[in-house]
Design a protein around this motif. Structure first.
Motif, PDB file in Angstrom:
ATOM      1  N   GLY A 139      -0.102  -2.608   6.233  1.00 49.62           N
ATOM      2  CA  GLY A 139       1.123  -3.148   6.790  1.00 49.62           C
ATOM      3  C   GLY A 139       2.213  -3.380   5.761  1.00 49.62           C
ATOM      4  N   MET A 140       1.825  -3.778   4.553  1.00 47.15           N
ATOM      5  CA  MET A 140       2.839  -4.144   3.566  1.00 47.15           C
ATOM      6  C   MET A 140       3.107  -3.072   2.524  1.00 47.15           C
ATOM      7  SD  MET A 140       0.906  -6.754   0.949  1.00 47.15           S
ATOM      8  CE  MET A 140       2.241  -6.566  -0.221  1.00 47.15           C
ATOM      9  N   ILE A 141       2.238  -2.051   2.398  1.00 48.03           N
ATOM     10  CA  ILE A 141       2.417  -1.076   1.325  1.00 48.03           C
ATOM     11  C   ILE A 141       3.721  -0.277   1.451  1.00 48.03           C
ATOM     12  CG2 ILE A 141       1.179   0.898   2.337  1.00 48.03           C
ATOM     13  CD1 ILE A 141       0.883  -0.398  -1.275  1.00 48.03           C
ATOM     14  N   PRO A 142       4.222   0.084   2.658  1.00 47.70           N
ATOM     15  CA  PRO A 142       5.519   0.781   2.694  1.00 47.70           C
ATOM     16  C   PRO A 142       6.651  -0.076   2.147  1.00 47.70           C
ATOM     17  CG  PRO A 142       4.337   1.059   4.773  1.00 47.70           C
ATOM     18  CD  PRO A 142       3.608   0.007   4.003  1.00 47.70           C
ATOM     19  N   ALA A 143       6.682  -1.373   2.521  1.00 52.55           N
ATOM     20  CA  ALA A 143       7.725  -2.258   2.009  1.00 52.55           C
ATOM     21  C   ALA A 143       7.570  -2.480   0.513  1.00 52.55           C
ATOM     22  CB  ALA A 143       7.676  -3.594   2.754  1.00 52.55           C
ATOM     23  N   PHE A 144       6.334  -2.581   0.042  1.00 51.53           N
ATOM     24  CA  PHE A 144       6.069  -2.754  -1.392  1.00 51.53           C
ATOM     25  C   PHE A 144       6.656  -1.579  -2.177  1.00 51.53           C
ATOM     26  CE2 PHE A 144       2.450  -4.772  -4.108  1.00 51.53           C
ATOM     27  CZ  PHE A 144       3.357  -4.996  -5.127  1.00 51.53           C
TER      28      PHE A 144
ATOM     29  N   LYS B  39       3.576  -8.750  -4.265  1.00 50.00           N
ATOM     30  CA  LYS B  39       2.479  -8.790  -5.221  1.00 50.00           C
ATOM     31  C   LYS B  39       1.561  -9.974  -4.976  1.00 50.00           C
ATOM     32  CE  LYS B  39       1.490  -8.938 -10.187  1.00 50.00           C
ATOM     33  NZ  LYS B  39       2.058  -8.864 -11.544  1.00 50.00           N
ATOM     34  N   ALA B  40       2.140 -11.158  -4.732  1.00 50.61           N
ATOM     35  CA  ALA B  40       1.321 -12.339  -4.466  1.00 50.61           C
ATOM     36  C   ALA B  40       0.462 -12.126  -3.228  1.00 50.61           C
ATOM     37  CB  ALA B  40       2.213 -13.571  -4.299  1.00 50.61           C
ATOM     38  N   THR B  41       1.027 -11.520  -2.195  1.00 51.48           N
ATOM     39  CA  THR B  41       0.270 -11.255  -0.974  1.00 51.48           C
ATOM     40  C   THR B  41      -0.873 -10.283  -1.235  1.00 51.48           C
ATOM     41  OG1 THR B  41       2.302 -11.579   0.298  1.00 51.48           O
ATOM     42  CG2 THR B  41       0.467 -10.504   1.417  1.00 51.48           C
TER      43      THR B  41
ATOM     44  N   VAL C  70       0.547  -7.073  11.008  1.00 53.88           N
ATOM     45  CA  VAL C  70       1.790  -7.800  11.261  1.00 53.88           C
ATOM     46  C   VAL C  70       1.848  -9.079  10.427  1.00 53.88           C
ATOM     47  CG1 VAL C  70       3.217  -8.892  13.021  1.00 53.88           C
ATOM     48  CG2 VAL C  70       1.912  -6.848  13.577  1.00 53.88           C
ATOM     49  N   MET C  71       0.754  -9.847  10.447  1.00 52.84           N
ATOM     50  CA  MET C  71       0.742 -11.138   9.754  1.00 52.84           C
ATOM     51  C   MET C  71       0.980 -10.972   8.258  1.00 52.84           C
ATOM     52  SD  MET C  71      -2.353 -13.864   9.286  1.00 52.84           S
ATOM     53  CE  MET C  71      -3.022 -12.837   7.970  1.00 52.84           C
ATOM     54  N   VAL C  72       0.285 -10.029   7.638  1.00 55.74           N
ATOM     55  CA  VAL C  72       0.412  -9.842   6.193  1.00 55.74           C
ATOM     56  C   VAL C  72       1.789  -9.280   5.836  1.00 55.74           C
ATOM     57  CG1 VAL C  72      -0.505  -8.592   4.205  1.00 55.74           C
ATOM     58  CG2 VAL C  72      -2.063  -9.611   5.865  1.00 55.74           C
ATOM     59  N   GLY C  73       2.306  -8.362   6.669  1.00 57.36           N
ATOM     60  CA  GLY C  73       3.652  -7.847   6.413  1.00 57.36           C
ATOM     61  C   GLY C  73       4.695  -8.948   6.467  1.00 57.36           C
TER      62      GLY C  73
END
Length: 605
Positions: free
Chosen positions: A430-435, A385-387, A373-376
Motif C-alpha cells: 500500500g505504501m511503496i508507490p508513495a514511498f 520510513k518510520a512506517t 489502506v491503514m498503513v498507507g
C-alpha cells in the motif's frame, strides 16, 4: 615457377580480404550493440506523459466523453479494477482440484507453481514496461493489460480442457501474469497522481482492491467449482472480469498538467527559514528577506530515472520490500495445506480444524485489504520510513513467536500471528508507490515501482519454491506431513531475511534532505533514527578539539560524545543532532546552493 609470386600475392589479397571482412563484421557488431544500448537508454529516459492540447481537453471528460472527470472518480474505478486482478491471490483454492485433475499423484502437487510463475512474470513485466506505462495514457496501458489478462484465463481454460499442465503454466503463469503486471502498475500510477497530498492513502485504496480480490474470490471460486467444471470456471471468471474492468477503465484519466510538482522540492512551504537564529516568514507570509528569497528560488530537484536506479537508497529499499513480503507470499499459497497438516485432517491428531481452510484464507484476504489502506494512511502522517520500520519489526516479532504456537498446537495463536503479518504484507504494497514517489519524483514512480516489484517476483519464486520443495522433499524421504521441524527451518531463514531487511531500511535516506545533507570532513556514517540525524566522524587535534572540550559538551546542548583512541591525535565523535542543529546546517547548505544557482543564472559581465 613464374606463377609463384602471383600465387603468393593472391593469397595475401585473400588474407587481407578476410581480415577486412572480420574487421567490418566486428565494426558492424559494435555499432549494432551501441545502437541497442542507446535505444534501451533512450527508452528508460522517457518517463513522463506529455499530452497535446487536444488530448488535455479530451481528458477532462470520461466515460466516452459524457461525464466531466473528477478526482474522486478514479478511486472507486481503481479499486474495482484491482479487485479483479486480485483474483490471483485466491489461487490456492484451485490447487487441490487441478492437481486431482492433471496429476497422476495429486500429493506431488504442481498447480502451486502456477501462482509463483504469475507473480514472477508480474514483477518483471512491470520493470520492463514501467517507462512505457509512465509515458502512455493510463487507459491505453490499462486496456492492454486487461486484454492480456483475459487471454490468460482463456488459455487456462483450454489447458484444463486438454489436460496439459505445461499449457496451464503458460496460460495463467506467463500470459495472465504479463497482463497482471501491466494492469497493476498502470492502475496504481493513475490513482496516485490524482492525490499528491495523500498519496499513501490513495495508493493504499487502489491496492486495497487487490487484497479484497483474495477475500471475495475465495468464496466465488469455491462456489463456481461446486456448480461447474474447471475449464468453465476460468472462462466465466475471465469473461466477468473483462466486462467489469472494461467499464471501470472508462473512468480512468490522467490529471491535468501541473497537478503534480515536477520534481522533488528542496524547501517545504510550511517551514520557516532560519540562519543562526534569524527568522524569516514562510512563503505565503507578507514579509520576506533576502535569505528567504534565496531559499525560495531553489528549483525542485528533477531526478532522472537512471540516477534513481543507481542510488543505493533504491536498492536498500528493494531488499527491505522483498524481506517484508516473503513470509506472507509463502503463507498465501500454502495456508490451506499448512492448516490441514499442522492442525487438520493430515495432522497427528487427524481432526477437522476449528474453521475450514477456505474461510481462513478469506479472513486473511480481509486483513490484507485492511492493511493496505491503514498503513498507507499511517505513512501519510508519521512518514514512510518510520512506517516501514514498524512493519518489519512486527514481522520479526511474529516469526520469533510463530514456532512456539505451532509447537504448542495453538491453532488460533497461529492464525492470529499470520493475520497480523498479513497486515504488514499488505501495508508494504500500500505504501511503496508513495514511498518511491517521495524519494524519486512522481514521473519515476511507475518505472521504479515496476522494478521494485521484481522483488515480489523473486520472493514468490525463490521463497515459494524453497518452501514447497523442502516440505515435499521431507515427505518424500519418509517424513510425516505434520512434522514441525521442517516448518521451523523455513521460519528461521525467513526471520534472518526480515532482520536483514530491517537493517537495510535503517540506512535508507528517504527524503531529499537526507540524500543531499552535506557530509562533514572525516564523516564515517550518517543515518536518521527516530527523526534525528545520527552520525559518526573522525576529528583531529588540529581541529582544536581536546578531551576537555569533548568532556564538557553537554548532551542536551549538542548531543556529542567524544572517544579518544589510545595516544593518537584522532578522536571518534558520535553526534545525535537535535532538530535545531540539523535545521541550521541544512539552511546553510540551502543558502550555498541558492547563491551558486543565482550566480550561474546571472550573465557574465
Amino acid at each position: 615457377m613464374r606463377d609463384l609470386p602471383q600465387s603468393r600475392r593472391m593469397r595475401e589479397i585473400a588474407q587481407e580480404s578476410a581480415l577486412f571482412g572480420r574487421r567490418s563484421f566486428q565494426e558492424h557488431a559494435n555499432q549494432a550493440t551501441r545502437s541497442l544500448v542507446g535505444m534501451v537508454l533512450d527508452y528508460f529516459s522517457h518517463t513522463e506523459y506529455r499530452p497535446n492540447p487536444y488530448q488535455v481537453e479530451k481528458d477532462r471528460f470520461v466515460f466516452f466523453g459524457l461525464i466531466r472527470c473528477r478526482e474522486w472518480m478514479v478511486i472507486p474505478a481503481g479499486i474495482i479494477i484491482q479487485f479483479c486482478y486480485g483474483s490471483v491471490y485466491a489461487w490456492s483454492i484451485f490447487n487441490a482440484p487441478i492437481n486431482s485433475s492433471l496429476e497422476p499423484n495429486p500429493s506431488r502437487g504442481g498447480a502451486e507453481i502456477t501462482f509463483y510463475i504469475a507473480l514472477g512474470v508480474l514483477g518483471f513485466t512491470g520493470a520492463i514496461f514501467g517507462p512505457w506505462i509512465e509515458s502512455s495514457h493510463p487507459r491505453k496501458s490499462g486496456t492492454i493489460g486487461m486484454l492480456v489478462f483475459y487471454s490468460g484465463h482463456l488459455t487456462t481454460a483450454l489447458a484444463l480442457f486438454v489436460q496439459r499442465m505445461s499449457l496451464l503454466y503458460f496460460g495463467y503463469g506467463f500470459v495472465a501474469g504479463f497482463g497482471l503486471g501491466i494492469g497493476y502498475v498502470s492502475t496504481i500510477e493513475a490513482v496516485s497522481k490524482w492525490w499528491p497530498k495523500a498519496r499513501g492513502a490513495a495508493a493504499g485504496c487502489a491496492v486495497m482492491g487487490f487484497g479484497g480480490g483474495s477475500l471475495a474470490f475465495s468464496y466465488i471460486n469455491k462456489l463456481l467449482l461446486q456448480h461447474t467444471n474447471l475449464p468453465a470456471t476460468f472462462f466465466i471468471l475471465g469473461s466477468v472480469n473483462f466486462v467489469v474492468m472494461m467499464f471501470c477503465l472508462q473512468f480512468i484519466a490522467p490529471p491535468p498538467p501541473g497537478h503534480n510538482l515536477d520534481g522533488i522540492p528542496m524547501v517545504n512551504g510550511k517551514d520557516r527559514v532560519r540562519l543562526r537564529g534569524e527568522d524569516c516568514e514562510a512563503e505565503d507570509g507578507k514579509q520576506t528577506t533576502n535569505i528567504h528569497s534565496l531559499a525560495a528560488s531553489l528549483p525542485a530537484v528533477k531526478m532522472p530515472l537512471a540516477e534513481a536506479l543507481r542510488s543505493r537508497d533504491f536498492w536498500l529499499l528493494y531488499i527491505a520490500f522483498m524481506s517484508n513480503i516473503v513470509f506472507c507470499l509463502v503463507v498465501l499459497s500454502n495456508l490451506p495445506s499448512m492448516i490441514s497438516r499442522l492442525f487438520g485432517t493430515e495432522s497427528k491428531a487427524a481432526k477437522e480444524p476449528p474453521i475450514p481452510a477456505y474461510i481462513a484464507v478469506s479472513i486473511e484476504g480481509g486483513f490484507n485489504m485492511f492493511g493496505r489502506v491503514m498503513v498507507g494512511l499511517l505513512s501519510d502522517n508519521i512518514g514512510r520510513k518510520a512506517t516501514f520500520l514498524i512493519l518489519l519489526l512486527s514481522q520479526i516479532i511474529i516469526l520469533i513467536f510463530l514456532p512456539i504456537t505451532v509447537n504448542n498446537g495453538s491453532f488460533w495463536g497461529f492464525l492470529v500471528l499470520v493475520w497480523i503479518a498479513t497486515i504488514c504484507y499488505g501495508g508494504g504494497f500500500g505504501m511503496i508507490p508513495a514511498f518511491l514517489s517521495d524519494m524519486f519524483g512522481i514521473n519515476n514512480m511507475s518505472s521504479c515501482h515496476g522494478i521494485i516489484l521484481t522483488g515480489w517476483s523473486i520472493a514468490s519464486i525463490c521463497g515459494g519454491l524453497a518452501f514447497t520443495s523442502s516440505v515435499n522433499a521431507h515427505i518424500k524421504h519418509g517424513g510425516k506431513p505434520y512434522d514441525t521441524r521442517i516448518y521451523f527451518i523455513n521460519f528461521m531463514w525467513m526471520l534472518i531475511l526480515v532482520i536483514i531487511g530491517f537493517i537495510c531500511c535503517l540506512f535508507v535516506r528517504s527524503s531529499i534532505r537526507d540524500r543531499l545533507f552535506p557530509a562533514l570532513p572525516g564523516q564515517i556514517m550518517r543515518m536518521r533514527i527516530f527523526g534525528r540525524v545520527f552520525r559518526v566522524l573522525w576529528t583531529f587535534d588540529s581541529a582544536r578539539r581536546d578531551e576537555s572540550e569533548c568532556a564538557s559538551a553537554s548532551p542536551t546542548e549538542n548531543s556529542r560524545v567524544c572517544l579518544r583512541l589510545g595516544k593518537s591525535n584522532r578522536h571518534l565523535h558520535f553526534e545525535y543532532l537535535d532538530k535545531e542543529e540539523e535545521q541550521i546546517e541544512w539552511e546553510e547548505y540551502l543558502m550555498l546552493r541558492a547563491v551558486q544557482n543565482r550566480l550561474l543564472q546571472e550573465p557574465n559581465n
